[in-house]
Structures are given as C-alpha cells and as structure tokens.
Design an enzyme around this catalytic site. Sequence first.
Site, short mmCIF file in Angstrom:
data_model
loop_
_atom_site.label_atom_id
_atom_site.label_comp_id
_atom_site.label_asym_id
_atom_site.label_seq_id
_atom_site.Cartn_x
_atom_site.Cartn_y
_atom_site.Cartn_z
N LYS A 195 0.86 -1.18 0.00
CA LYS A 195 0.00 0.00 0.00
C LYS A 195 0.89 1.23 0.00
CE LYS A 195 -3.56 2.40 2.61
NZ LYS A 195 -4.55 2.31 3.68
N LYS A 248 -2.13 -1.48 -3.86
CA LYS A 248 -3.00 -0.32 -3.76
C LYS A 248 -2.17 0.94 -3.86
CE LYS A 248 -5.96 1.97 -0.47
NZ LYS A 248 -6.42 2.03 0.88
C1 PBG Z 1 -7.08 3.16 5.48
C2 PBG Z 1 -7.63 3.04 4.12
C3 PBG Z 1 -7.55 4.03 3.14
C4 PBG Z 1 -8.16 3.51 2.02
C5 PBG Z 1 -8.63 2.24 2.33
N1 PBG Z 1 -8.28 1.96 3.64
C6 PBG Z 1 -7.08 5.40 3.20
C7 PBG Z 1 -5.76 5.83 3.58
O1 PBG Z 1 -4.81 5.06 3.71
O2 PBG Z 1 -5.66 7.02 3.79
C8 PBG Z 1 -8.25 4.25 0.72
C9 PBG Z 1 -9.20 3.75 -0.25
C10 PBG Z 1 -9.51 4.65 -1.38
O3 PBG Z 1 -8.88 5.70 -1.60
O4 PBG Z 1 -10.47 4.31 -2.09
N2 PBG Z 1 -7.79 2.46 6.39
#
Ligand code: PBG
Length: 323
Positions: A195, A248
């Site tokens: 991520k 991601k």
């Molecule tokens: C954090 C989380 C995020 C997303 C999913 N889980 C946001 C972040 O890390 O700030 C982002 C998903 C998206 O942008 O669609 N729990």
Amino acid sequence: MPYPVERMRRLRRTPGLRRMVRETRLTLDNLIEGHFVCPGEGVRREVAAMPGCAQMSIDVLVEECKRSFDLGIPAIILFGLPARKDATGSEGTSPGGIVPRAIAAVKEAVPDLVVWADVCLCEYTDHGHCGVLRGEEVDNDATLPLLARAAVAYARAGADGVAPSDMMDGRVAAIRTALDAAGCAQTPILAYAAKFASGFYGPFRDAAESTPQFGDRRGYQMDPPNAREALREMELDLAEGADILMVKPALAYLDIIRQARDRFDVPIAAYNVSGEYSMIRAAARNGWIDEDRIILEVLTSIRRAGADLILTYFARDAARLLL
Ligand code: PBG
C-alpha cells in the site's frame, strides 16, 4: 513473414473475431464493492468527492447490499464511520462497534454475499492516523493488539474475511494468531500488502472522514517509487499468513500488480481507489470522456496487469455494463 503476408488487422475485423481472440475477460466474479457505513437510521449521505457513493446507515446499507447481490456482485468490503472517535480508535475494535453490527445485519439479510471488513484504526482515531500514537509517531507494536482485536470482532460478527490496511509491520501475523486463538482459523486475511502513500486516497478520506489531523502517512505507507520493496512487503505478508495479497492503488501501480502475479502463487487483488474513481466521474460530468467505456477499459487493464480480484466503487456500473 512481415507485411504483406502477415496482417495483424485480420483478427480485428469483426466483433465476432475480436470476441474470440480477446485475452482478458472482465466478469463480475472478480469484483468487491466498497461501502461506507455510518450511525443512524435511514441515513444516506452522498459523498461529494465521490459521486455515486454514499455514507449509509446499516438499514440502508442492507438494502443496497441486497440490490448489489441481485445484480450479480459477489462481494463487498465495509469501512466504518464511528459515532465517536478517540485516541485509540475504540469503536473500531469493539464487538459492539458500527462495523460488526453492519456485518451481522448484512450477513443475515444476504447470507451469500461475501463480506470483507477493512481493518484499520484511521477511521476511528481522533487524530486520523492508522495506529496509536507515541508523541507524534505511530507506535507500531502497540497498535498490533488493537488491530488483532478488531479483526476478531469482525470475524466473530460473521465477516467472510478481514483486510488489514494499516501498514504496520507484523500485523498479519498478529491478526492470524489472534483469529486462530479465537476459533476463527477459517477466516482468510486479504492483506493490503503493498500500500503506497498515495495522493489518490484524497476522496476516500472525505468519505471515511479519516484525514490525518497532523503530518501524513509516509512513515508507514510505502514510498511510491519503490517496486522491489513492494515485493518484499508481499513476501513478508505471505510468510505471516496472508491468503490474498493486495496492491493499492491500482492504476499508477500496474507494474507492481504484474510483478506480484508473476512471483506469488496466491490470489492477487488490486484496489481501484477513490481518486481513480473520482477522476473518471468528474471528467465524465464535464462531458470530456465516455464514462462507460473508460470504466470497462480501466477495470480490464487491472485484470490484464494480473489482478484476480478488484476492489472498486464501479461495481454497479460494471454490473450494468457487463450483463
Ligand atoms: C485506510 C484506508 C484508506 C483507504 C482504504 N483503507 C485510506 C488511507 O490510507 O488514507 C483508501 C481507499 C480509497 O482511496 O479508495 N484504512
């Protein structure tokens, strides 16, 4: 035998021929639809930055899930908005919190819809970071038991799987151990393994009300230029017990998805994140792009890169376009 003997256009000539030689197929089977669940009753608040997405109370969510399932969407993932936020994100880890209640309600109404629960603290902490703080830093090891507690609460509520998105080191092992000890050895872990600290999460933070109140997430999410490090993250999560590895965001990281697909023999997931969604919606609203065509093109590209599963807010559109 180059031109004129070899002519690549021969197999592109008709829809029938193109259909037969198509290498990648997009079906609803691979899609997981994202949903935001909030307190209250009869609540449906459109998310301004994500046209077509809404924060929904449990009763409304249940109706939407029935519709999604009837349209052929096989799975959803839930993000929770608590009634109250605090320093340790208590509502995110409590069995009585918004997400466990939503899971139970959805599973009761639509038992065959696969329900994943996102595991993270950022939606539940008043500071908006993904773990507990020590000073201004996120304390990795102190966060692990909280994530494990959340995962157990979601599994016990009936979630088909848990999906840790916090990027703490060691969280997959902590969650696996806790699930097994709680009698949830059959609950799979979909790890947000690679991520990246991405600008593409902007609209989500609006939807989940999880913007960090100070600083940013670069101390725990990955640096976008790093591909080898992404593979190490995935290798570690696999070793710790992850059942599915996720990359991601998806579109700016298709190379990572491809490398993950080539290297690991577990299902690979990709998250078509909020920014990727909102850009398409926004451009379409301006009449600048053919929205339907681009939705299918983007989802297909993620599949072609090697993703088995796609988390997306476009699941309804895909259902409409693919059936
Ligand atoms: C954090 C989380 C995020 C997303 C999913 N889980 C946001 C972040 O890390 O700030 C982002 C998903 C998206 O942008 O669609 N729990």
